[in-house]
Design an enzyme around this catalytic site. Structure first.
Site, PDB file in Angstrom:
ATOM      1  NE  ARG A  51      -0.378   1.701   3.617  1.00 40.96           N
ATOM      2  CZ  ARG A  51       0.782   2.042   3.583  1.00 40.96           C
ATOM      3  NH1 ARG A  51       1.611   1.665   4.264  1.00 40.96           N
ATOM      4  NH2 ARG A  51       0.401   3.711   4.102  1.00 40.96           N
ATOM      5  N   GLY A  52       0.567   2.463  -0.014  1.00 39.91           N
ATOM      6  CA  GLY A  52       1.194   3.512  -0.386  1.00 39.91           C
ATOM      7  C   GLY A  52       1.104   4.084  -1.507  1.00 39.91           C
ATOM      8  CB  ALA A  53       0.270   6.880  -3.720  1.00 40.16           C
ATOM      9  NE  ARG A  94      -5.985   0.821  -2.577  1.00 39.60           N
ATOM     10  CZ  ARG A  94      -5.699   0.869  -1.023  1.00 39.60           C
ATOM     11  NH1 ARG A  94      -4.594   1.148  -0.636  1.00 39.60           N
ATOM     12  NH2 ARG A  94      -6.403   1.853  -0.083  1.00 39.60           N
ATOM     13  CD  GLN A 199      -4.131   2.563   6.500  1.00 39.52           C
ATOM     14  OE1 GLN A 199      -4.470   3.017   7.339  1.00 39.52           O
ATOM     15  NE2 GLN A 199      -4.363   1.973   5.247  1.00 39.52           N
ATOM     16  CG  ASP A 240      -3.421   7.849  -1.789  1.00 43.09           C
ATOM     17  OD1 ASP A 240      -3.128   8.314  -1.336  1.00 43.09           O
ATOM     18  OD2 ASP A 240      -2.834   7.021  -2.734  1.00 43.09           O
ATOM     19  CG  ASN A 250      -2.600  11.408   2.449  1.00 45.21           C
ATOM     20  OD1 ASN A 250      -2.331  10.481   1.172  1.00 45.21           O
ATOM     21  ND2 ASN A 250      -2.672  11.877   3.173  1.00 45.21           N
ATOM     22  CE  LYS A 251      -5.509   5.763   3.928  1.00 45.49           C
ATOM     23  NZ  LYS A 251      -6.239   4.400   2.970  1.00 45.49           N
TER      24      LYS A 251
HETATM   25  O1  MRU Z   1      -4.863   3.888   1.904  1.00 47.12           O
HETATM   26  P1  MRU Z   1      -3.263   3.067   2.030  1.00 47.12           P
HETATM   27  O2  MRU Z   1      -2.621   2.990   3.187  1.00 47.12           O
HETATM   28  O3  MRU Z   1      -2.722   3.003   0.628  1.00 47.12           O
HETATM   29  O4  MRU Z   1      -3.147   4.773   1.748  1.00 47.12           O
HETATM   30  C1  MRU Z   1      -2.005   5.496   1.744  1.00 47.12           C
HETATM   31  C2  MRU Z   1      -1.688   7.047   1.846  1.00 47.12           C
HETATM   32  O5  MRU Z   1      -3.111   7.847   2.802  1.00 47.12           O
HETATM   33  C3  MRU Z   1      -0.706   7.447   1.930  1.00 47.12           C
HETATM   34  O6  MRU Z   1      -0.801   8.654   2.987  1.00 47.12           O
HETATM   35  C4  MRU Z   1      -0.514   7.936   0.730  1.00 47.12           C
HETATM   36  O7  MRU Z   1      -0.534   7.042   0.117  1.00 47.12           O
HETATM   37  C5  MRU Z   1       1.049   8.780   0.313  1.00 47.12           C
HETATM   38  S1  MRU Z   1       2.530   7.437   0.970  1.00 47.12           S
HETATM   39  C6  MRU Z   1       3.580   7.827   0.386  1.00 47.12           C
END
Ligand code: MRU
Length: 348
Positions: A51-53, A94, A199, A240, A250-251
């Site tokens: 996970r994470g963009a 996703r 997270q 994201d 973002n999250k």
């Molecule tokens: O659902 P996730 O855990 O993939 O969400 C991740 C985030 O929202 C991060 O803040 C985002 O991807 C930036 S990461 C470098």
């Protein structure tokens, strides 16, 4: 057990397979998955094992390389037909992190450039590794560009996980914090737990402990009260997907942090590589927001915490309007208002 702290442990190409850390098992267990099946990578993306963009983009590129290797067994035009189908499957993992689509588009381009299956598979492997390395370099550039913006000492609030686990490099927002600390700034990180999948609690606190950066875990709703007390001097988050006017997905919970920062008069920064900018999205309204299943909210670590069967709305991301963002820290420099002008310069 050996502690896995290096970005290369988060995801690695072994030559014929992809090895990655299962992030759903953290912090209890440092469990590695090794696979040569691109479908396993898609499942890992859907379930947030990966996970994470930026890491989603890197994993998607490696998944495409695995698919190409698998389809080498096809004859005639079968290789390219099957590969295109696999690329579409990967793209459906996703919806919000644009890095996924940038990665699949790039791999589609490679696929279209090679008629010969073996040459194509080799080129896809090379391209995926190059994209991985490029994301790691972008993290270093963001760290250097953004560290100067953080205060010399004091609290910094962040949300979700934006470190090595989210990028395969040193991180975006967490990379900026780590670079500032390495440069001698005495920061204390307040990490939002990040409901519903935690997270912040599970991953960011785990990373901060390994980096030796002082940190305190807070529930998401504590941010305004924390800021009212005056110890926090800046807020920083990842992204994201960033639209052309600077609106940033973002999250879920990020916009609440930005609103609280705005109200408290402290800067709110976004740290994201240019690979997270969607030059086709004019504003935040064009960003698809992932809706996830109700059980993520109804349960906590598998234990029911809500009335059985109650209705749930579970958006995984929110959009922070550009007016609440003091600056966007990219690998190509720091963008300040008007963000739209800076973003269009990056496109040029
Ligand atoms: O659902 P996730 O855990 O993939 O969400 C991740 C985030 O929202 C991060 O803040 C985002 O991807 C930036 S990461 C470098």
């Amino acid at each position: 057990m050996q502690s896995l702290i290096l970005p290369r442990d988060v995801i690695a190409w072994t030559g014929a397979s992809l090895r990655f850390l299962d992030q759903t098992a953290l912090p209890a267990e440092e469990r590695l998955i090794n696979t040569s099946d691109y479908r396993v990578v898609i499942e890992a993306l859907r379930t947030l094992r990966l996970r994470g963009a930026p890491l989603i983009g890197v994993a998607a590129a490696y998944a495409a390389a695995l698919a190409a290797n698998e389809h080498l067994a096809e004859t005639g035009t079968g290789f390219h037909t099957r590969l295109q189908t696999s690329l579409s499957e990967i793209a459906s993992a996703r919806p919000t992190a644009v890095n996924l689509f940038h990665a699949v588009d790039r791999m589609r381009g490679v696929a279209e450039s090679y008629a010969d299956p073996m040459q194509c598979a080799t080129a896809m492997e090379r391209t995926a590794a190059g994209m991985h390395e490029a994301e790691a370099q972008r993290c270093i550039a963001m760290g250097e560009a953004g560290a100067v913006l953080l205060p010399d000492e004091g609290g910094v609030v962040t949300i979700c996980n934006t470190g090595a686990l989210a990028t395969g490099g040193i991180g975006t927002a967490l990379g900026v914090i780590a670079t500032a600390v390495r440069a001698g700034k005495r920061l204390h990180v307040y990490a939002c737990e990040t409901r519903p999948l935690l997270q912040g609690a599970r991953l960011t606190m785990w990373e901060l402990a390994r980096l030796g950066i002082p940190a305190t875990l807070i529930v998401d709703g504590a941010v305004p009260e924390l800021l009212r007390r005056g110890e926090v001097r800046a807020a920083i988050a990842g992204a994201d997907r960033i639209a052309c006017n600077g609106d940033t997905a973002n999250k879920i919970g990020t916009c609440a942090v930005a609103l609280a920062a705005h109200d408290a008069g402290i800067p709110f920064y976004i740290a994201a590589p240019v690979s997270t900018i969607d030059f086709t999205a004019p504003d935040g309204g064009a960003i698809p927001i992932e809706l996830r299943g109700p059980d993520e909210v109804r349960t906590l670590a598998g234990i029911p915490v809500a009335a059985a069967g109650c209705e749930v709305w579970n958006p995984a991301f929110d959009v922070t309007p550009h007016r609440l963002i003091s600056a966007i820290i990219t690998d190509c420099g720091v963008l300040t208002a008007p963000l739209m002008a800076g973003i269009s310069r990056l496109r040029a």
